[in-house]
Design a protein around this motif. Sequence first.
Motif, PDB file in Angstrom:
ATOM      1  N   ILE A 195       4.359   7.320  -0.363  1.00 19.40           N
ATOM      2  CA  ILE A 195       4.336   5.861  -0.198  1.00 19.40           C
ATOM      3  C   ILE A 195       5.448   5.225  -1.032  1.00 19.40           C
ATOM      4  CG2 ILE A 195       2.988   3.771  -0.599  1.00 19.40           C
ATOM      5  CD1 ILE A 195       0.461   5.441  -0.045  1.00 19.40           C
ATOM      6  N   ALA A 196       5.596   5.696  -2.274  1.00 17.26           N
ATOM      7  CA  ALA A 196       6.671   5.176  -3.131  1.00 17.26           C
ATOM      8  C   ALA A 196       8.035   5.468  -2.512  1.00 17.26           C
ATOM      9  CB  ALA A 196       6.561   5.797  -4.517  1.00 17.26           C
ATOM     10  N   ASN A 197       8.154   6.625  -1.882  1.00 18.10           N
ATOM     11  CA  ASN A 197       9.406   7.018  -1.222  1.00 18.10           C
ATOM     12  C   ASN A 197       9.777   6.022  -0.127  1.00 18.10           C
ATOM     13  OD1 ASN A 197      11.598   8.799  -0.383  1.00 18.10           O
ATOM     14  ND2 ASN A 197      10.250   9.395   1.317  1.00 18.10           N
ATOM     15  N   PHE A 198       8.758   5.518   0.584  1.00 16.49           N
ATOM     16  CA  PHE A 198       9.034   4.532   1.641  1.00 16.49           C
ATOM     17  C   PHE A 198       9.564   3.231   1.038  1.00 16.49           C
ATOM     18  CE2 PHE A 198       7.324   0.702   3.696  1.00 16.49           C
ATOM     19  CZ  PHE A 198       8.024   0.736   4.888  1.00 16.49           C
ATOM     20  N   PHE A 199       8.900   2.732   0.013  1.00 18.08           N
ATOM     21  CA  PHE A 199       9.328   1.465  -0.591  1.00 18.08           C
ATOM     22  C   PHE A 199      10.721   1.592  -1.194  1.00 18.08           C
ATOM     23  CE2 PHE A 199       4.663   0.667  -0.715  1.00 18.08           C
ATOM     24  CZ  PHE A 199       4.656  -0.527  -0.006  1.00 18.08           C
ATOM     25  N   VAL A 281      -3.795  -3.541  -0.349  1.00 14.34           N
ATOM     26  CA  VAL A 281      -2.475  -3.983  -0.818  1.00 14.34           C
ATOM     27  C   VAL A 281      -1.391  -3.058  -0.273  1.00 14.34           C
ATOM     28  CG1 VAL A 281      -1.022  -4.247  -2.862  1.00 14.34           C
ATOM     29  CG2 VAL A 281      -3.361  -5.117  -2.886  1.00 14.34           C
ATOM     30  N   ALA A 282      -1.651  -1.756  -0.272  1.00 16.83           N
ATOM     31  CA  ALA A 282      -0.667  -0.792   0.243  1.00 16.83           C
ATOM     32  C   ALA A 282      -0.431  -1.005   1.735  1.00 16.83           C
ATOM     33  CB  ALA A 282      -1.156   0.631  -0.020  1.00 16.83           C
ATOM     34  N   TYR A 283      -1.489  -1.174   2.517  1.00 16.29           N
ATOM     35  CA  TYR A 283      -1.341  -1.396   3.960  1.00 16.29           C
ATOM     36  C   TYR A 283      -0.543  -2.664   4.244  1.00 16.29           C
ATOM     37  CZ  TYR A 283      -4.490   2.249   5.756  1.00 16.29           C
ATOM     38  OH  TYR A 283      -5.049   3.447   6.109  1.00 16.29           O
ATOM     39  N   ILE A 284      -0.909  -3.762   3.541  1.00 18.97           N
ATOM     40  CA  ILE A 284      -0.195  -5.023   3.768  1.00 18.97           C
ATOM     41  C   ILE A 284       1.261  -4.892   3.335  1.00 18.97           C
ATOM     42  CG2 ILE A 284      -0.038  -7.442   3.045  1.00 18.97           C
ATOM     43  CD1 ILE A 284      -3.096  -7.493   2.868  1.00 18.97           C
ATOM     44  N   GLY A 285       1.491  -4.237   2.192  1.00 10.71           N
ATOM     45  CA  GLY A 285       2.856  -4.049   1.699  1.00 10.71           C
ATOM     46  C   GLY A 285       3.708  -3.254   2.661  1.00 10.71           C
TER      47      GLY A 285
END
Length: 916
Positions: A195-199, A281-285
Amino acid sequence: STGSVERVANGESTAGDETTASKEEENKTGLVKFGWVKGVLVRCMLNIWGVMLFIRLSWIVGQAGIGLGVIIILLATMVTSITGLSTSAIATNGFVRGGGAYYLISRSLGPEFGGSIGLIFAFANAVAVAMYVVGFAETVVELLKESDTIMVDESNDIRIIGTITVVCLLGISVAGMEWEAKAQVILLVVLLIAIANFFIGTVIPTNNEKKARGFFNYQASIFAENFGPDFRGGEGFFSVFAIFFPAATGILAGANISGDLKDPQGAIPKGTMLAILITTVAYIGVAICAASCVVRDATGNINDTVVSGMSCNGSSACNLGYDFSRCRNQPCDYGLMNNFQVMSMVSGFGPLITAGIFSATLSSALASLVSAPKVFQALCKDNVYKGLHFFAKGYGKNNEPIRGYVLTFVIAMAFILIAELNTIAPIISNFFLASYALINFSCFHASYAKSPGWRPAFRYYNMWVSLFGALLCCGVMFVINWWAALITYAIELFLYIYVTYKKPEVNWGSSTQALYYINALDSALALTAVEDHVKNFRPQCIALTGAPMIRPALLDITHTFTKNNGLCICCEVYTGPRKLCVKEMNSGMAKKQAWLTKNKRKAFYAAVAADSFRDGVKSLLQASGLGRMKPNTLVIGFKKDWRNAAASQVENYVGVIHDAFDFELGMIIIRISQGFDISQVLQVQEIFPHFLFLISESTINTIQSMHVGEFNQKLLEASTQFKKKQGKGTIDIWWLFDDGGLTILIPYILTIRKKWKNCKLRIFTGGKANRIEEEKLVMASLLSKFRIKFADINIICDINMKPNKESWKFFEEMIEPYRLHESCKDITTAEKLKRETPWKITDAELEAFKEKVKPSLPFYICTYSYTLDQMLEVIMARKGVVSDYLYMAWLEILSKNLPPTLMVRGNHKNVLTFYS
């Protein structure tokens, strides 16, 4: 002890010893328990973050736009958050053992709801293992296809990889919860890195190849363009919501292993609610970031750039130098709407997203593989489904459900090999939603019932919000798939009816029980405001059976005309030393009520301790019942041994009859040839204690087959005569005076019962010889008015005939031992005898009755004729007018040679009813 505290907290009085034992075992074996982070937070996050996050969220935000996309996520979160609040409230209302959703629902709503939802919830988790494993296998097969290394073909490769995967996961699970927890932590770390890799990838400058595929880093124009919806392919808001919602499930992953948590009451609320917050929060982000960086359609061709002088018409891609206009007329392969690998493209390092997909699918599969056996084991331990008790056994220090693991493995393998998961996936989603709905309803129901035992430590809930959550879950079930929702409801209804029919012997203090009480109390109070009406009259009987198993025939005949019609209270009077009586009474109350329930007798049991039998019955007559549900009829067996009994016993018996008249109750005295008391048979319980609860025809046959000579066979047969179907015969009603109708009502009720339907009513009444036909017409008209069916009417014309000498001689011989004969003694001696034996029949008393012995019933009714006037005088007499023994003598001669007899007296007059 700790077990006692947990038992009291839950209201489970029957589980205390088991709880204490389990606690001692835990201390000895060093049982592994998890805290709220590793036990709940990690599991819930892994189960909520599924493959949907990586391969479908971009498509969802492309269809719905940023605005509606966020609303979809928040709507799904609303469902799970309300469910999380309800779960937290239930979990903090007493000690939580293993079983997760099943335990929470069953202890709140009872075994009927818990048993039905527990089975389908465990099954849903087992099939979910197959779904997640197939998702993992499909991703691996895609990689194999890209590298051209397919083993057999795509379908069989999915089966092969799926089989190997589920075997590995089973090995991790069977190895113990410790190993499974370590694996979950590793998978979470991989997932967080992905997930961090995507952001990180969204801020890394893009290149021409990625731009051609629609990725331009953060652009305000792309955000504005993608903010509104653009539904295509027949999709709409609810269909897109139905596709996303399964990504929000998994909030019960922590609760499902409640038995393996150090502090379930603290861990479940904290871990579940925090997991919902973080994942939302992760889904919305991810949704907002993806829709702010990537356009909806892109060709993937780096040469599709804007030509000089070309009009962009507000297209953000055009403004950024790329012409994707041909995507309007023909399908394209890239962009939010077309490419499921948007996250891999945007990320800083694509393979990490693949690793995230692997982590999401495997962690969800592992969580489901653990949840299903744990829930199933708890269900089997409660023995709700007796045939499944085999799976209740646990192994090792953590009481691992190895048999449940094997069963889950078999189910998962079956569905992996079938590979038709697209059909069953909506049903599984609905199974989970049904569980959420019942958890919310449990919280509402417990609050609504206002039971003092509902005291959750978690305060941030509201009963109406929980009800809204339950209705919302039901609505979402139909939104996702209407036919799957109907199938779910049908299965749940079937299991509910099955469990209700089987009636498992458990008592968990559910809110259903509390609401039964509230409803019963409200109904009883409402009934007090309703005036009695003759059309609503029903016999409400207080039957002096003693312990109900001692006089089963008396209970059976009473139950025959009160079942589904009126109140029946089986009463027992304890006499003797008060302390011993009270102790014996209290110890037997529950057991005797249980006997009534087990033998399907719709009756209550009541007992009192008193100085004498009569005093005890007085108390019962005055205090029994509640509001309008008070006894109006006393049912008592005829005292067959009155001639051998002590004078005080006869006095008490006759006094009870007088008291019933004084309290304006109807009176039914029942006599059968063998008597009602079978206590001598029940002495066998000293050798076979369970017979106390098994007095039935099958038990009687067992007793007779053992030692026929040791038991009174006729007594046993007589004790069951009213359980058997009655043959063709008549119920003869001697309706000689108007007593308000009780005399005709009791026989009528008998005839509407299945066992008595072959019996016809035959009416006997007095009349004149010259008016027989007229009397019959009058009686027939009256019965027709009452809507009472009858077979025949007999007019007794010779009712004034005097009794014959033989009858009177027999009567005098019967009362001879109880006569005072004061006329043969001097006055002093006579007065002394009167004082010493006031119960004896005086000559004056007998002479007074001789004067009244004029009319009588005809000889052919009874072997010994007796006078109607005299019988009526005796039955209606009050204490002090007729001596007890004279009273009993007339009852004796009234019923001695008749078939089983019911002597019925309404509120005002008295008549005789008997069955022949």
